[in-house]
Design a protein around this motif. Sequence first.
Motif, short mmCIF file in Angstrom:
data_model
loop_
_atom_site.label_atom_id
_atom_site.label_comp_id
_atom_site.label_asym_id
_atom_site.label_seq_id
_atom_site.Cartn_x
_atom_site.Cartn_y
_atom_site.Cartn_z
N ILE A 207 48.22 0.41 59.84
CA ILE A 207 49.25 1.80 59.79
C ILE A 207 50.61 1.48 59.84
CG2 ILE A 207 49.53 2.36 62.30
CD1 ILE A 207 48.95 5.45 61.65
N ALA B 128 50.49 7.99 56.61
CA ALA B 128 50.28 8.32 57.84
C ALA B 128 51.10 9.79 57.94
CB ALA B 128 50.42 7.58 59.03
N VAL C 216 46.00 11.68 63.33
CA VAL C 216 46.14 10.51 62.79
C VAL C 216 45.76 9.34 63.85
CG1 VAL C 216 47.50 8.63 61.45
CG2 VAL C 216 47.39 10.98 60.64
N GLY D 294 45.92 5.26 64.07
CA GLY D 294 46.00 3.86 63.07
C GLY D 294 45.69 2.73 64.03
N VAL E 55 49.35 11.64 66.88
CA VAL E 55 49.19 10.33 66.36
C VAL E 55 48.94 9.48 67.26
CG1 VAL E 55 51.62 9.87 66.11
CG2 VAL E 55 50.06 8.46 64.66
#
Length: 357
Positions: free
Chosen positions: A12, A21, A31, A33, A59
């Motif tokens: 990512i 992303a 998201v 990563g 995230v």
Amino acid sequence: MPAGETVLISGINGFVATDIALAFLKAGYHVRGTVRSQAKADAWLALPAFKEYAESGQVKIVLVKDITVEDAFVGAPLEGVDYFVHTIAQLPDWRPGVKQNYETDILLPNINGTLNALKCAAKYPQCKKVLNLGSIAGAVDFSVPKHDQPISGRSWNPRDYEYGKNAPHPLLAYTTSKKLADEAAWKYMDEVKPHFAHINMLPCFIYGPAHGHDPFGVHNASQQWLAGPLFRKDWNFKTASGGPVVVDLRDLCTAFVKAAERDEANGHRFALGPSNTTIFPSDYVALYAKAFPDRVEKLPAVPNDLENAPVFVIDSSETERLLDMKFRPAEETILDTARWLIESGAEKEWEQLQTVY
């Protein structure tokens, strides 16, 4: 708006993956990563564009040190994931004097990394799609100086494994590895028939305003082909000629989100970039001179005997139709990116570079 759906993005912190992303986050997805170390995770999460998403928990980062290891993505990376965007690829090292074993350093990591992503996803019934960041190199032979037919998602680079092992240039070893990884992925899908759909994106040279660690392309990112002629009067077009077709990073990210959301995208290879366009960094100089007249004296001279190669155009009409999108013209991408680079202070970064590309 996705109802709590989660996207896993491998690598990512990469140049392209960072903005993919951001596109999914803005579209409302959660998201997750992968990066190789906690230090890289901390640095990426501290990027200004991701501060609010990190604080809200939208995230998150997990560590995957080696994507070629069996079950590398099993467990924390793929648990509860709806879409897997695989972006990692081993790039060549073409610095003078650097020797590489093309088979072990480029071909096998890219083939096995792609296959491992699919094999891991097959263990998670919730995963609906695996979207791979491939390359137009999977569809076109970069050793050929001129192509008579447009390149599309249905085209294939004809080079094989033996050629890749013994390629005359590290770039050609890399382009062959992208074709071989692409081919291996579709063979796996055909033979194993896993529950998820597979999609492969084939971008051309990628430019655009970026949000990652190296937005100005000073460390060999795609942006160098655009920033170099803008900021370096000593730019060498004969050794750094770039490629004939560009794709806007913003369009690439749009394509990934749409491919995740549209059933029509399933099972396709998509050429990314405007159709029937040929443009090289040596052509950018005239665009820069017209758009930024105060910079004319700072621009490099284009050699009269310059011959840019390879020359090809793409046909992205199927991409635009199935993804319901339109690619920006190359000139718009180039000038938008150049304007952003200037306004962002990239010139100061480029002035400090000692390398003459």
